[in-house]
Design a protein around this motif. Sequence first.
Motif, PDB file in Angstrom:
ATOM      1  N   LEU A  66       0.841  -1.208   0.000  1.00 12.14           N
ATOM      2  CA  LEU A  66       0.000   0.000   0.000  1.00 12.14           C
ATOM      3  C   LEU A  66       0.874   1.256   0.000  1.00 12.14           C
ATOM      4  CD1 LEU A  66      -2.857   1.211   0.254  1.00 12.14           C
ATOM      5  CD2 LEU A  66      -2.622   1.039   2.730  1.00 12.14           C
ATOM      6  N   CYS A  67       1.974   1.244   0.780  1.00 16.47           N
ATOM      7  CA  CYS A  67       2.850   2.412   0.833  1.00 16.47           C
ATOM      8  C   CYS A  67       3.584   2.630  -0.498  1.00 16.47           C
ATOM      9  CB  CYS A  67       3.871   2.241   1.965  1.00 16.47           C
ATOM     10  SG  CYS A  67       3.142   2.241   3.616  1.00 16.47           S
ATOM     11  N   LEU A  68       4.009   1.531  -1.125  1.00 15.27           N
ATOM     12  CA  LEU A  68       4.733   1.664  -2.395  1.00 15.27           C
ATOM     13  C   LEU A  68       3.831   2.149  -3.523  1.00 15.27           C
ATOM     14  CD1 LEU A  68       7.028  -1.499  -2.303  1.00 15.27           C
ATOM     15  CD2 LEU A  68       7.713   0.881  -2.016  1.00 15.27           C
ATOM     16  N   LYS A  69       2.512   1.784  -3.445  1.00 17.10           N
ATOM     17  CA  LYS A  69       1.585   2.258  -4.479  1.00 17.10           C
ATOM     18  C   LYS A  69       1.435   3.777  -4.445  1.00 17.10           C
ATOM     19  CE  LYS A  69      -1.257  -1.867  -5.137  1.00 17.10           C
ATOM     20  NZ  LYS A  69      -2.570  -2.502  -4.885  1.00 17.10           N
ATOM     21  N   LYS A  70       1.669   4.367  -3.264  1.00 17.88           N
ATOM     22  CA  LYS A  70       1.543   5.821  -3.135  1.00 17.88           C
ATOM     23  C   LYS A  70       2.602   6.547  -3.977  1.00 17.88           C
ATOM     24  CE  LYS A  70      -1.645   6.677   0.176  1.00 17.88           C
ATOM     25  NZ  LYS A  70      -2.643   7.755   0.146  1.00 17.88           N
ATOM     26  N   ILE A  71       3.799   5.928  -4.127  1.00 14.78           N
ATOM     27  CA  ILE A  71       4.894   6.583  -4.862  1.00 14.78           C
ATOM     28  C   ILE A  71       5.260   5.798  -6.123  1.00 14.78           C
ATOM     29  CG2 ILE A  71       5.862   7.736  -2.846  1.00 14.78           C
ATOM     30  CD1 ILE A  71       7.849   5.444  -2.564  1.00 14.78           C
ATOM     31  N   LYS A  72       4.303   4.980  -6.593  1.00 16.13           N
ATOM     32  CA  LYS A  72       4.584   4.115  -7.742  1.00 16.13           C
ATOM     33  C   LYS A  72       4.969   4.922  -8.986  1.00 16.13           C
ATOM     34  CE  LYS A  72       2.512   0.372 -10.434  1.00 16.13           C
ATOM     35  NZ  LYS A  72       1.302  -0.457 -10.655  1.00 16.13           N
ATOM     36  N   ALA A  73       4.270   6.024  -9.215  1.00  6.45           N
ATOM     37  CA  ALA A  73       4.546   6.835 -10.424  1.00  6.45           C
ATOM     38  C   ALA A  73       5.957   7.408 -10.383  1.00  6.45           C
ATOM     39  CB  ALA A  73       3.518   7.941 -10.541  1.00  6.45           C
ATOM     40  N   SER A  74       6.432   7.831  -9.212  1.00  8.78           N
ATOM     41  CA  SER A  74       7.763   8.431  -9.090  1.00  8.78           C
ATOM     42  C   SER A  74       8.859   7.393  -9.231  1.00  8.78           C
ATOM     43  CB  SER A  74       7.906   9.134  -7.734  1.00  8.78           C
ATOM     44  OG  SER A  74       6.839  10.044  -7.545  1.00  8.78           O
ATOM     45  N   LEU A  75       8.557   6.136  -8.843  1.00  9.17           N
ATOM     46  CA  LEU A  75       9.570   5.087  -8.891  1.00  9.17           C
ATOM     47  C   LEU A  75       9.771   4.527 -10.292  1.00  9.17           C
ATOM     48  CD1 LEU A  75       8.721   3.057  -5.655  1.00  9.17           C
ATOM     49  CD2 LEU A  75      10.707   4.509  -6.030  1.00  9.17           C
ATOM     50  N   LEU A  80      13.829  -0.250  -8.453  1.00  5.02           N
ATOM     51  CA  LEU A  80      13.715  -0.546  -7.020  1.00  5.02           C
ATOM     52  C   LEU A  80      14.394  -1.884  -6.721  1.00  5.02           C
ATOM     53  CD1 LEU A  80      12.448   0.345  -4.310  1.00  5.02           C
ATOM     54  CD2 LEU A  80      10.439  -1.042  -4.911  1.00  5.02           C
ATOM     55  N   ILE A  81      15.377  -1.844  -5.804  1.00  4.57           N
ATOM     56  CA  ILE A  81      16.132  -3.038  -5.446  1.00  4.57           C
ATOM     57  C   ILE A  81      15.584  -3.681  -4.173  1.00  4.57           C
ATOM     58  CG2 ILE A  81      18.423  -3.930  -4.838  1.00  4.57           C
ATOM     59  CD1 ILE A  81      18.109  -3.069  -7.732  1.00  4.57           C
ATOM     60  N   ASP A  82      15.311  -2.859  -3.168  1.00  5.44           N
ATOM     61  CA  ASP A  82      14.883  -3.393  -1.868  1.00  5.44           C
ATOM     62  C   ASP A  82      13.996  -2.375  -1.185  1.00  5.44           C
ATOM     63  OD1 ASP A  82      14.726  -5.166   0.249  1.00  5.44           O
ATOM     64  OD2 ASP A  82      16.464  -4.299   1.285  1.00  5.44           O
ATOM     65  N   LEU A  97       9.819   3.986   5.655  1.00  3.57           N
ATOM     66  CA  LEU A  97      10.191   2.982   4.657  1.00  3.57           C
ATOM     67  C   LEU A  97      11.622   3.232   4.199  1.00  3.57           C
ATOM     68  CD1 LEU A  97       7.513   1.491   4.212  1.00  3.57           C
ATOM     69  CD2 LEU A  97       7.665   2.057   1.803  1.00  3.57           C
ATOM     70  N   LYS A  98      12.440   2.168   4.231  1.00  4.03           N
ATOM     71  CA  LYS A  98      13.810   2.253   3.751  1.00  4.03           C
ATOM     72  C   LYS A  98      13.882   1.641   2.358  1.00  4.03           C
ATOM     73  CE  LYS A  98      18.500   0.796   4.970  1.00  4.03           C
ATOM     74  NZ  LYS A  98      19.298  -0.013   5.921  1.00  4.03           N
ATOM     75  N   LEU A  99      14.192   2.473   1.333  1.00  4.69           N
ATOM     76  CA  LEU A  99      14.182   2.035  -0.059  1.00  4.69           C
ATOM     77  C   LEU A  99      15.597   2.057  -0.629  1.00  4.69           C
ATOM     78  CD1 LEU A  99      11.072   3.996  -1.430  1.00  4.69           C
ATOM     79  CD2 LEU A  99      11.135   1.711  -0.469  1.00  4.69           C
ATOM     80  N   THR A 100      15.896   1.053  -1.437  1.00  5.02           N
ATOM     81  CA  THR A 100      17.168   1.005  -2.156  1.00  5.02           C
ATOM     82  C   THR A 100      16.866   1.022  -3.656  1.00  5.02           C
ATOM     83  OG1 THR A 100      18.105  -0.343  -0.381  1.00  5.02           O
ATOM     84  CG2 THR A 100      19.309  -0.269  -2.461  1.00  5.02           C
ATOM     85  N   LEU A 111      24.421   3.893 -10.488  1.00  2.00           N
ATOM     86  CA  LEU A 111      24.550   4.394  -9.121  1.00  2.00           C
ATOM     87  C   LEU A 111      23.437   3.802  -8.264  1.00  2.00           C
ATOM     88  CD1 LEU A 111      26.069   6.345  -7.215  1.00  2.00           C
ATOM     89  CD2 LEU A 111      24.461   8.121  -7.896  1.00  2.00           C
ATOM     90  N   GLN A 112      23.765   3.314  -7.065  1.00  2.30           N
ATOM     91  CA  GLN A 112      22.782   2.757  -6.111  1.00  2.30           C
ATOM     92  C   GLN A 112      22.698   3.668  -4.903  1.00  2.30           C
ATOM     93  OE1 GLN A 112      22.711  -1.518  -5.442  1.00  2.30           O
ATOM     94  NE2 GLN A 112      22.634  -1.171  -3.225  1.00  2.30           N
ATOM     95  N   GLN A 113      21.470   3.933  -4.437  1.00  6.66           N
ATOM     96  CA  GLN A 113      21.293   4.879  -3.332  1.00  6.66           C
ATOM     97  C   GLN A 113      20.195   4.372  -2.392  1.00  6.66           C
ATOM     98  OE1 GLN A 113      21.148   8.870  -4.745  1.00  6.66           O
ATOM     99  NE2 GLN A 113      20.593   9.763  -2.755  1.00  6.66           N
TER     100      GLN A 113
END
Length: 488
Positions: A66-75, A80-82, A97-100, A111-113
């Motif tokens: 549910l949280c990832l769907k909120k920013i799906k367009a930006s991602l 998305l790795i993790d 949420l910790k995103l890689t 580049l990975q961030q």
Amino acid sequence: LCCQCGVPIPPNPANMCVGCLRAQVDITEGIPKLGTLHFCKQCERYLQPPGTWIQCALESRELLALCLKKIKASLSKVRLIDAGFIWTEPHSKRLKLKLTVQKEVINGAVLQQVFVVEYIVQSQMCEDCHRIEAKDFWKAVVQVRQKTLHKKTFYYLEQLILKHRLHQNTLRIKEIHDGLDFYYSSKQQAQKMVDFLQCTVPSRSKSSQRLISHDIHSNVYNYKSTFSVEIVPICKDNVVCLSPKLAQSLGNMSQICVCIRVTSTIHLIDPTTLQIAEIDSNTYWRHPFNSLFHPKQLEEFIIVDINRAQERKKGAGAGARSNKHTLAEAWVQKTSELNTDHQYFCCTHLGHILNPGDLVLGFDLANCNLNDEFANKMNPHSIPDVVLIKKNYDRTKRQRRRNWKLKELERDREGTDTDDERQYQDFLEDLEEDEAIRKNVNIYRNADVPVESDTDDDGPPRISLAEMLEDLHISEDATGGEGANMMT
């Protein structure tokens, strides 16, 4: 050497160290670092736009999706790795949420961030809870009614509902003096309940609906539906008088019959010939009949003498006879008239359980005032003096030895009295005496009552342990708490 700071580095397409590359390029740009989630306190559900409310536990896969769907367009611009939760206080109204992510930057360098997105949990009441708070929470109601003084059929119906779990979709169950009201959030659930009732008890139903609101622009109507279900006013152990036409169609039965059971049909027996018949709801409403007495008019008799009677020859077109009952002729005397010589002669279907000296409950037709349209037109010689209903046992002893129990529906009661308790004890005794009804009911073992080993044949009928279910109790020890040896 790094083209920016001059630090020796392994060769890469950008000729920059990682620090300088991150300073030059931010791959998380455009991804929001702050978001909002809507949470309903009443039902503990989260809003999934546009209008769906879903149940999610904290730090669950569902809540992460549910949280990832909120920013799906930006991602969509990065890979998305993790993704995972960072622990926060459960009551802090914050989710982190910790995103890689990875992205190809200058000259094909990848580049990975790692970054953190924070969500603020805001309270918002969902539509269902809002309707409940506004006292407008139901869309359909099923009103079940039976115009009798005894609730045996309702107690049986309650156990059927519990066994088939039809009470799970109800918003509320309200008990009133002559029935039950079941409230539902949709018309389909109410219709399902009505169909179940018509399959399990003889009844008829009507439906109506009331317009609550109407949107003239979108042509949307809001209705409240009401289903009225009327159960036939005949209970077990009632004495009934059939119409001549109905008695003839059932195989020339006697008009005076005893109701021995009510399931999806009414089961009748003729106490003078043991002839049995089943009447469904359609037949009943075409040829209605009433009970001659109510249970409070049962009188206690004592068996003076009883003899097994010869079965009479079947007449032309006669129906089936019961194999579980025995026809007998008995002389009985009221226990209230033991100081007199007044005795009554009757035929009974209880010859298999009655012996001289036994107490039995029955109805006195010889000294009563019958107010029934069919009974008043009958030949007086065709009406028996006494109709015996069931053998009388010591109720206190039965309650003390009863090592089983039933579950009940959670419902709003107007108030219970001693008469309701007496009727419930009558229903429990019927379960002990009738094996056919017992098969449709979930009976649970009562661990508080010790199991007695004695089996006296002269005592009241009892339910065997093989017919009982173990009631499920989930204790705290089962989760591995203090004192629980989960693995040995």
